[in-house]
Design a protein around this motif. Structure first.
Motif, mmCIF file in Angstrom:
data_model
loop_
_atom_site.group_PDB
_atom_site.id
_atom_site.type_symbol
_atom_site.label_atom_id
_atom_site.label_comp_id
_atom_site.label_asym_id
_atom_site.label_seq_id
_atom_site.Cartn_x
_atom_site.Cartn_y
_atom_site.Cartn_z
ATOM 1 N N ALA A 26 0.824 -1.209 0.000
ATOM 2 C CA ALA A 26 0.000 0.000 0.000
ATOM 3 C C ALA A 26 0.849 1.246 0.000
ATOM 4 O O ALA A 26 0.485 2.272 -0.589
ATOM 5 C CB ALA A 26 -0.929 -0.001 1.214
ATOM 6 N N ALA A 30 0.697 4.967 -2.243
ATOM 7 C CA ALA A 30 0.219 6.152 -1.522
ATOM 8 C C ALA A 30 0.222 7.380 -2.414
ATOM 9 O O ALA A 30 1.112 7.577 -3.237
ATOM 10 C CB ALA A 30 1.104 6.408 -0.297
ATOM 11 N N TYR A 75 -3.435 2.547 7.278
ATOM 12 C CA TYR A 75 -3.332 2.807 5.838
ATOM 13 C C TYR A 75 -2.180 3.782 5.575
ATOM 14 O O TYR A 75 -2.254 4.954 5.938
ATOM 15 C CB TYR A 75 -4.633 3.377 5.301
ATOM 16 C CG TYR A 75 -5.802 2.397 5.297
ATOM 17 C CD1 TYR A 75 -5.671 1.098 5.785
ATOM 18 C CD2 TYR A 75 -7.051 2.792 4.802
ATOM 19 C CE1 TYR A 75 -6.740 0.223 5.780
ATOM 20 C CE2 TYR A 75 -8.121 1.906 4.788
ATOM 21 C CZ TYR A 75 -7.962 0.629 5.286
ATOM 22 O OH TYR A 75 -9.030 -0.244 5.274
ATOM 23 N N ASP A 88 -1.988 7.118 4.077
ATOM 24 C CA ASP A 88 -2.507 7.065 2.710
ATOM 25 C C ASP A 88 -3.909 7.679 2.731
ATOM 26 O O ASP A 88 -4.912 7.006 2.963
ATOM 27 C CB ASP A 88 -2.547 5.615 2.228
ATOM 28 C CG ASP A 88 -2.917 5.487 0.749
ATOM 29 O OD1 ASP A 88 -3.517 6.438 0.207
ATOM 30 O OD2 ASP A 88 -2.604 4.442 0.157
ATOM 31 N N ARG A 91 -6.567 6.328 0.217
ATOM 32 C CA ARG A 91 -7.141 5.038 0.596
ATOM 33 C C ARG A 91 -8.164 5.195 1.720
ATOM 34 O O ARG A 91 -9.225 4.562 1.709
ATOM 35 C CB ARG A 91 -6.021 4.080 1.027
ATOM 36 C CG ARG A 91 -6.516 2.675 1.328
ATOM 37 C CD ARG A 91 -5.396 1.749 1.750
ATOM 38 N NE ARG A 91 -5.942 0.449 2.112
ATOM 39 C CZ ARG A 91 -5.255 -0.519 2.715
ATOM 40 N NH1 ARG A 91 -3.968 -0.329 3.003
ATOM 41 N NH2 ARG A 91 -5.839 -1.662 3.018
ATOM 42 N N ASN A 94 -11.265 6.744 0.117
ATOM 43 C CA ASN A 94 -11.974 5.783 -0.730
ATOM 44 C C ASN A 94 -12.753 4.768 0.100
ATOM 45 O O ASN A 94 -13.895 4.413 -0.234
ATOM 46 C CB ASN A 94 -10.982 5.050 -1.647
ATOM 47 C CG ASN A 94 -10.436 5.937 -2.738
ATOM 48 O OD1 ASN A 94 -11.023 6.961 -3.074
ATOM 49 N ND2 ASN A 94 -9.294 5.560 -3.293
ATOM 50 N N HIS A 95 -12.143 4.320 1.183
ATOM 51 C CA HIS A 95 -12.832 3.341 2.017
ATOM 52 C C HIS A 95 -14.023 3.972 2.732
ATOM 53 O O HIS A 95 -15.095 3.362 2.838
ATOM 54 C CB HIS A 95 -11.855 2.744 3.026
ATOM 55 C CG HIS A 95 -12.312 1.420 3.576
ATOM 56 N ND1 HIS A 95 -11.544 0.669 4.426
ATOM 57 C CD2 HIS A 95 -13.452 0.706 3.415
ATOM 58 C CE1 HIS A 95 -12.182 -0.438 4.756
ATOM 59 N NE2 HIS A 95 -13.358 -0.429 4.155
ATOM 60 N N ASP A 373 -11.133 -3.115 2.939
ATOM 61 C CA ASP A 373 -11.208 -2.521 1.604
ATOM 62 C C ASP A 373 -10.519 -3.428 0.594
ATOM 63 O O ASP A 373 -10.028 -4.521 0.922
ATOM 64 C CB ASP A 373 -10.622 -1.106 1.605
ATOM 65 C CG ASP A 373 -9.100 -1.070 1.680
ATOM 66 O OD1 ASP A 373 -8.469 -2.109 1.975
ATOM 67 O OD2 ASP A 373 -8.518 0.011 1.453
ATOM 68 N N GLN A 375 -7.724 -3.297 -0.939
ATOM 69 C CA GLN A 375 -6.299 -3.542 -0.793
ATOM 70 C C GLN A 375 -5.968 -4.513 0.332
ATOM 71 O O GLN A 375 -4.852 -5.041 0.392
ATOM 72 C CB GLN A 375 -5.552 -2.221 -0.545
ATOM 73 C CG GLN A 375 -5.598 -1.249 -1.711
ATOM 74 C CD GLN A 375 -4.703 -0.054 -1.463
ATOM 75 O OE1 GLN A 375 -3.559 -0.179 -1.037
ATOM 76 N NE2 GLN A 375 -5.225 1.135 -1.748
#
Length: 538
Positions: A26, A30, A75, A88, A91, A94-95, A373, A375
Motif C-alpha cells: 500500500a 500512496a 493505511y 494514505d 485510501r 476511498n474506504h 477494503d 487492498q
C-alpha cells in the motif's frame, strides 16, 4: 471474539500479519499529493447522547447500522513524511466513501497500537505524533462522509500489543493467564497510570485538520474502554460477579467523563456467560459490569458458528433477544451489537433474520465484523464491497435511518420521517376467547418522549392481523414510529401491524414503538383496545 476456546486465527492473529504484508504494498501506492484540508463536515454536528434505553440526537431517538474496520489507522507506509508517506489519505477517503455508499453510519475502529509499525504508543509514555496525525485524518474523513466513529482505546488480546505490552512495561508476566493483573490496581498500579495517561493525551489532542479537540468532536460517537475485557482465572466469585473488572470500568469511565463531558462511554464486552448459554463466566458479566453509572450503553459480540458456540439461527436470535431485554429492562440502557458475523452458512439468510430481529426488539445499533477494503486481504469474516450480504445490510441501515428520523444534517430541528409503511392484514378480527395486555414504557425528556409498546396475546388462539387503538389525554403528537404503521387524528391513535409481525401467537407478544413531542401533561393513555377488545394495562 471469544479466544479461550479453539477458534480460527483469522480475526485476531492472522489479520495483523496480513496488515503488515499489505502495508508494504500500500505504501508504494500512496498518493503523492495530500488531500486539501478542510473543516469537519456539518453532517456530523451534534453529539449523540443517551436518553434512557435509547440513543438521542438533536432531540430525536437515534438508531444506526455500522461496521468494524479495525485497521484503517494502518493505511500508509508508517515511515517518511507524515502527510504523504506515513498515511494514505486517498485510501482512507476511498474506504470511507465505500462504507457511506453501503449505508454505514457508525464505524468501530482501533485507536491503539504499541508496536513500531503505526504505533500510537510504541513505548511507555511516548506518543507518536505521526500516528495520531493519521487518526486526525481518519476522523476528518469520517466527518466528510457522514460517518461517526467509535474509537477503541485498548485491546485485551495480543493484537497490536494490547495490555500484554502494558504489563511488560511494568515488568510483569504476560499472556492470557496473567492479564487479570492489568485490572487489579494492587497487582499493577502502573497499568492504571499508563491507561489514564494515554486517555488524557488522546482526548485532549487537537485535530490538526479541523482545529477541534477529540473530546469536543461530535464525529466521535463514543469512547470504548477496551476490546473485550475479562478478569479470568481469579475464582468463581470473580468469574460470576465481576467485582474487580467493575471497579476498573467505574474508575476508567469516570476518568474519561471527568475529561470529556460530551461523549458516551461503553465497556466493549462480549456478552459471554453461562446465563446466556454462550461462552462461560469470565469475570465480565453482561449486567453487573454495564450497570456502571459511568457506562452509557451495553455491547455484545456473537459469533454463533464458532465450534465452541455452535448455535442454530433460532438459538442466535434467542441469545440476541436476551441481551436486548436485559439491556433495556434490567440495565436500563441502549444495546449495541458491537461485533457479529457468521461463517459456513448462507450469510444473507442469517443477516436478514438477525437484522429483522434487532428491528423487532427495538435494539439501538450494530456493527458487523468486518469491512476490509480492496487492498486488504480477508478471512472467514470479511465482507468486501459488492458482497451479496451488503444488500441486506443496506436495507437494514435505511430502516434504522428512517426509524431515527434520518441520519443527514442531524441538526436539532430535523424532523423525523415515519417508518416505511406496510400493508396491514385485512383480517384483523378478535378470535374466540381473545384477551390482551398492553405495556407502555416511556422515556421522557420533558418536551418529547419515546414509547416501547408491548402487546401480549393472553387468549387461547393466535391473533392474525392486529390493530391497537388509544386516545392521548394531552397534546402529544407522534412524529415517528417503528414496527407498526401508526396514524393519528387529533388525540386518537391507531397502530396497525406490519407485514412481518401480523401474527401474535397465544401467550406471545409483539413490540412496536414511537416518538412524540408534547407540552404539559404526558399521562399514560387510559385505555387500549386490540381489534376492538379492551386490554389490561401492565
Amino acid at each position: 471474539m471469544h479466544q479461550s476456546h479453539p477458534a480460527p486465527v483469522g480475526r485476531r492473529g492472522a489479520r495483523r500479519r496480513l496488515a503488515l504484508a499489505v502495508a508494504s504494498c500500500a505504501a508504494l501506492l500512496a498518493a503523492a499529493v495530500a488531500v486539501p484540508l478542510g473543516q469537519a463536515s456539518a453532517a456530523t454536528t451534534g453529539f449523540v447522547t443517551r436518553c434512557g434505553i435509547h440513543f438521542c440526537l438533536g432531540g430525536h431517538t437515534y438508531y444506526f447500522a455500522g461496521a468494524n474496520v479495525y485497521d484503517i489507522f494502518t493505511y500508509g507506509g508508517s515511515y517518511g513524511d507524515t502527510e504523504t508517506q506515513w498515511m494514505d489519505k486517498a485510501r482512507i477517503d476511498n474506504h470511507m466513501a465505500e462504507m457511506a455508499a453501503d449505508g454505514v453510519t457508525v464505524l468501530r475502529t482501533w485507536m491503539f497500537d504499541h508496536e513500531a509499525w503505526h504505533g500510537f504508543e510504541p513505548s511507555k509514555g511516548v506518543y507518536s505524533e505521526q500516528q495520531f496525525a493519521e487518526f486526525d485524518y481518519v476522523l476528518h474523513s469520517a466527518a466528510q462522509h457522514n460517518i461517526r466513529v467509535i474509537p477503541v482505546l485498548e485491546n485485551y488480546w495480543e493484537a497490536y500489543g494490547g495490555i500484554d505490552t502494558r504489563l511488560s512495561w511494568e515488568g510483569l508476566t504476560t499472556g492470557q493467564a496473567n492479564r487479570w493483573r492489568f485490572f487489579n490496581q494492587s497487582a499493577c498500579p502502573g497499568c492504571f497510570t499508563q491507561y489514564q495517561n494515554y486517555v488524557s493525551y488522546a482526548l485532549n489532542r487537537t485535530n490538526h485538520y479541523t482545529g477541534v479537540k477529540y473530546k469536543d468532536d461530535p464525529t466521535v460517537f463514543a469512547w470504548e474502554l477496551m476490546n473485550e475485557p475479562r478478569y479470568e482465572g481469579q475464582g468463581t466469585a470473580e468469574s460470576v460477579n465481576g467485582t474487580t473488572l467493575r471497579k476498573w470500568v467505574d474508575t476508567m469511565a469516570a476518568y474519561i467523563k471527568g475529561i470529556d463531558g460530551n461523549h458516551m462511554v461503553d465497556a466493549g464486552l462480549e456478552g459471554h456467560g453461562t446465563k446466556y448459554g454462550f461462552g462461560g463466566d469470565e469475570g465480565n458479566p453482561f449486567v453487573a459490569i454495564q450497570q456502571s453509572p459511568y457506562i452509557d450503553f451495553t455491547s455484545a459480540h456473537p459469533y454463533p458458528n464458532e465450534g465452541w458456540a455452535n448455535l442454530t439461527l433460532a438459538q442466535t436470535l434467542t441469545l440476541i433477544n436476551a441481551w436486548v431485554s436485559d439491556s433495556h429492562t434490567v440495565v436500563g440502557k441502549p444495546f449495541f451489537l458491537g461485533e457479529f458475523n457468521t461463517q459456513g452458512v448462507d450469510r444473507s439468510t442469517w443477516w436478514t433474520s438477525m437484522y429483522n430481529d434487532l428491528q423487532t426488539q427495538d435494539a439501538d445499533g450494530s456493527a458487523f465484523w468486518w469491512y476490509p477494503d480492496a487492498q486488504a486481504g480477508g478471512d472467514n469474516y470479511s465482507v468486501k464491497r459488492g458482497a451479496p450480504e451488503l444488500s441486506v445490510f443496506k436495507a437494514h441501515s435505511a430502516y434504522m435511518v428512517s426509524k431515527s428520523g434520518g441520519n443527514p444534517s442531524t441538526s436539532p430541528s430535523a424532523s423525523p420521517s415515519r417508518s416505511p409503511s406496510a400493508s396491514p392484514s385485512a383480517s384483523a378480527s378478535p378470535p374466540t376467547g381473545a384477551g390482551c395486555t398492553v405495556g407502555y414504557s416511556r422515556n421522557d425528556w420533558g418536551t418529547g418522549f419515546t414509547v416501547n409498546v408491548t402487546v401480549t396475546n393472553t387468549g387461547a388462539a393466535p391473533i392474525t392481523g392486529w390493530t391497537l387503538k388509544w386516545t392521548f389525554g394531552g397534546n402529544q403528537t407522534i412524529s415517528n414510529a417503528w414496527n407498526a404503521t401508526v396514524t393519528q387524528s387529533g388525540q386518537a391513535v391507531t397502530a396497525v401491524n406490519t407485514s412481518y409481525n401480523a401474527t401474535v401467537t397465544a401467550g406471545g407478544n409483539v413490540q412496536f414503538g414511537f416518538q412524540a413531542a408534547y407540552s404539559g401533561a404526558n399521562a399514560v393513555p387510559a385505555q387500549f383496545t386490540l381489534n376492538g377488545t379492551a386490554c389490561a394495562k401492565v
